[in-house]
Write a protein that holds these residues in place. Structure first.
Motif, PDB file in Angstrom:
ATOM      1  N   TYR A  67       0.835  -1.202   0.000  1.00 18.44           N
ATOM      2  CA  TYR A  67       0.000   0.000   0.000  1.00 18.44           C
ATOM      3  C   TYR A  67       0.869   1.251   0.000  1.00 18.44           C
ATOM      4  O   TYR A  67       0.654   2.170  -0.795  1.00 18.44           O
ATOM      5  CB  TYR A  67      -0.953   0.017   1.211  1.00 18.44           C
TER       6      TYR A  67
ATOM      7  N   ASN B 123      -2.333   9.963  11.649  1.00 13.84           N
ATOM      8  CA  ASN B 123      -3.417   9.207  12.283  1.00 13.84           C
ATOM      9  C   ASN B 123      -4.799   9.782  11.974  1.00 13.84           C
ATOM     10  O   ASN B 123      -5.055  10.965  12.183  1.00 13.84           O
ATOM     11  CB  ASN B 123      -3.218   9.187  13.806  1.00 13.84           C
TER      12      ASN B 123
ATOM     13  N   SER C 116      -9.618   2.278  13.461  1.00  9.61           N
ATOM     14  CA  SER C 116      -9.207   3.645  13.131  1.00  9.61           C
ATOM     15  C   SER C 116      -8.187   4.145  14.150  1.00  9.61           C
ATOM     16  O   SER C 116      -8.304   3.886  15.343  1.00  9.61           O
ATOM     17  CB  SER C 116     -10.434   4.562  13.142  1.00  9.61           C
TER      18      SER C 116
ATOM     19  N   ARG D  28      -6.446  10.313   9.158  1.00 12.63           N
ATOM     20  CA  ARG D  28      -6.699  11.211   8.015  1.00 12.63           C
ATOM     21  C   ARG D  28      -6.940  10.448   6.708  1.00 12.63           C
ATOM     22  O   ARG D  28      -6.462   9.328   6.535  1.00 12.63           O
ATOM     23  CB  ARG D  28      -5.507  12.143   7.803  1.00 12.63           C
ATOM     24  N   SER D  29      -7.672  11.103   5.810  1.00  7.32           N
ATOM     25  CA  SER D  29      -7.874  10.513   4.484  1.00  7.32           C
ATOM     26  C   SER D  29      -7.238  11.386   3.399  1.00  7.32           C
ATOM     27  O   SER D  29      -7.315  11.082   2.224  1.00  7.32           O
ATOM     28  CB  SER D  29      -9.365  10.342   4.201  1.00  7.32           C
TER      29      SER D  29
ATOM     30  N   ASP E 251      -6.996  -3.353  12.509  1.00  8.20           N
ATOM     31  CA  ASP E 251      -7.529  -2.469  11.465  1.00  8.20           C
ATOM     32  C   ASP E 251      -8.484  -1.409  12.018  1.00  8.20           C
ATOM     33  O   ASP E 251      -9.298  -0.862  11.284  1.00  8.20           O
ATOM     34  CB  ASP E 251      -8.180  -3.275  10.334  1.00  8.20           C
TER      35      ASP E 251
ATOM     36  N   SER F  43      -7.430  11.078  -1.025  1.00  8.29           N
ATOM     37  CA  SER F  43      -7.733   9.640  -1.059  1.00  8.29           C
ATOM     38  C   SER F  43      -6.558   8.764  -0.637  1.00  8.29           C
ATOM     39  O   SER F  43      -6.167   7.839  -1.343  1.00  8.29           O
ATOM     40  CB  SER F  43      -8.193   9.204  -2.457  1.00  8.29           C
ATOM     41  N   VAL F  44      -5.984   9.091   0.500  1.00  4.71           N
ATOM     42  CA  VAL F  44      -4.933   8.239   1.066  1.00  4.71           C
ATOM     43  C   VAL F  44      -5.409   7.748   2.429  1.00  4.71           C
ATOM     44  O   VAL F  44      -5.871   8.543   3.247  1.00  4.71           O
ATOM     45  CB  VAL F  44      -3.606   9.016   1.226  1.00  4.71           C
ATOM     46  N   ASP F  45      -5.343   6.446   2.637  1.00  5.76           N
ATOM     47  CA  ASP F  45      -5.674   5.880   3.939  1.00  5.76           C
ATOM     48  C   ASP F  45      -4.441   6.075   4.830  1.00  5.76           C
ATOM     49  O   ASP F  45      -3.561   5.207   4.900  1.00  5.76           O
ATOM     50  CB  ASP F  45      -6.021   4.391   3.770  1.00  5.76           C
ATOM     51  N   CYS F  46      -4.395   7.243   5.480  1.00  2.00           N
ATOM     52  CA  CYS F  46      -3.190   7.603   6.251  1.00  2.00           C
ATOM     53  C   CYS F  46      -2.989   6.683   7.458  1.00  2.00           C
ATOM     54  O   CYS F  46      -1.858   6.537   7.936  1.00  2.00           O
ATOM     55  CB  CYS F  46      -3.243   9.069   6.669  1.00  2.00           C
ATOM     56  N   ASP F  47      -4.075   6.058   7.947  1.00  6.38           N
ATOM     57  CA  ASP F  47      -3.918   5.061   9.016  1.00  6.38           C
ATOM     58  C   ASP F  47      -3.047   3.898   8.535  1.00  6.38           C
ATOM     59  O   ASP F  47      -2.210   3.382   9.264  1.00  6.38           O
ATOM     60  CB  ASP F  47      -5.283   4.508   9.450  1.00  6.38           C
ATOM     61  N   ARG F  48      -3.274   3.489   7.272  1.00  2.00           N
ATOM     62  CA  ARG F  48      -2.478   2.377   6.730  1.00  2.00           C
ATOM     63  C   ARG F  48      -1.030   2.792   6.549  1.00  2.00           C
ATOM     64  O   ARG F  48      -0.112   2.003   6.732  1.00  2.00           O
ATOM     65  CB  ARG F  48      -3.046   1.887   5.395  1.00  2.00           C
TER      66      ARG F  48
END
Ligand SMILES: [Zn+2]
Length: 249
Positions: free
Chosen positions: A76, A211, A145, A213-214, A143, A99-104
């Motif tokens: 990812y 943490n 949040s 953020r999208s 997984d 459009s970034v899954d900043c948690d990942r």
């Protein structure tokens, strides 16, 4: 000698594989011992003039299934990096990418630190998560949040340089301090990463915190003038001089 068991959460497997500490896709991306890049070793006490090895693996920490779960995080962030070069929009003194899954992304950075903390490889000897080890492991493999996660926050900056291809810059994680916060710092493919373990959250709505953020929002830091730049420049000069000396004999 007792049989080593996989370190994944709840995993009892003893069929362990060659688990890379720095994922292979990034080792190729960064390019190994290439003085044209900025692969640099930093210690708590300044810079050590050595190119840190990128291909190190450990055969005593993970089974194939658990390594593959981390591999998804690796993949990812690898995609995010490729996309960043193409799609990130510069707004004043920071970059934005939607459009970034900043948690990942935060999980990926913690997974690097976690892998570095459980290996016996000498390169990562300083990385010790101590009492945070289990919580970080569960955060990496979980997984939920991370929006409410105040302790294990990750902040990043993007280096900018006239002299170095910052996307090839890498340094192994090291324990460190940032503005009174305790954690681990490193450079990774153009990003300066700081992952903290304090109970106290970073103050205010810091745009550099990943943490929860999208939208990836990354402050820009000029590479020249940082301690990391000094270390990199020193190493490049040494490498050039060594090549010259080798050519002269
Ligand atoms: Zn496992």
């Amino acid at each position: 000698m007792p049989v080593a068991k996989c370190r994944g959460p709840g995993c009892e497997s003893t069929r362990l594989i060659e688990a890379h500490i720095i994922p292979r896709c990034f080792a190729v991306y960064i390019g190994g011992n290439n003085p044209a890049g900025g692969n640099v070793q930093l210690t708590q006490h300044g810079s050590a003039n050595a190119w840190p090895p990128l291909g190190e693996y450990d055969t005593g920490i993970l089974c194939a299934a658990c390594d593959q779960r981390l591999g998804k995080l690796d993949g990812y962030f690898y995609d995010v990096c490729r996309r960043f070069e193409r799609d990130a929009i510069r707004v004043g003194r920071h970059y934005e990418m939607a459009s970034v899954d900043c948690d990942r992304v935060a999980r990926f950075f913690w997974s690097l630190i976690w892998r570095a903390s459980i290996t016996d490889r000498a390169t990562f000897a300083e990385v010790d998560l101590a009492e945070h080890g289990e919580a970080v492991r569960d955060l990496v493999f979980g997984d939920i949040s991370l929006a409410a996660e105040k302790r294990f926050q990750v902040a990043i900056e993007r280096f900018e340089s006239e002299h170095v291809d910052v996307s090839r810059i890498y340094s192994p994680p090291r324990p460190g301090e940032l503005g009174g916060f305790v954690g681990f710092g490193f450079m990774f493919v153009g990003f300066r990463v700081f992952a903290k373990v304090n109970e106290q959250p970073f103050p205010g709505p810091a745009s550099s915190v990943l943490n929860g953020r999208s939208m990836l929002c990354v402050p820009i830091r000029r590479f020249e003038g940082t301690p990391e730049f000094e270390a990199t420049a020193e190493m490049m000069i040494t490498a050039i001089e060594q090549r010259r000396a080798a050519g002269a004999t």
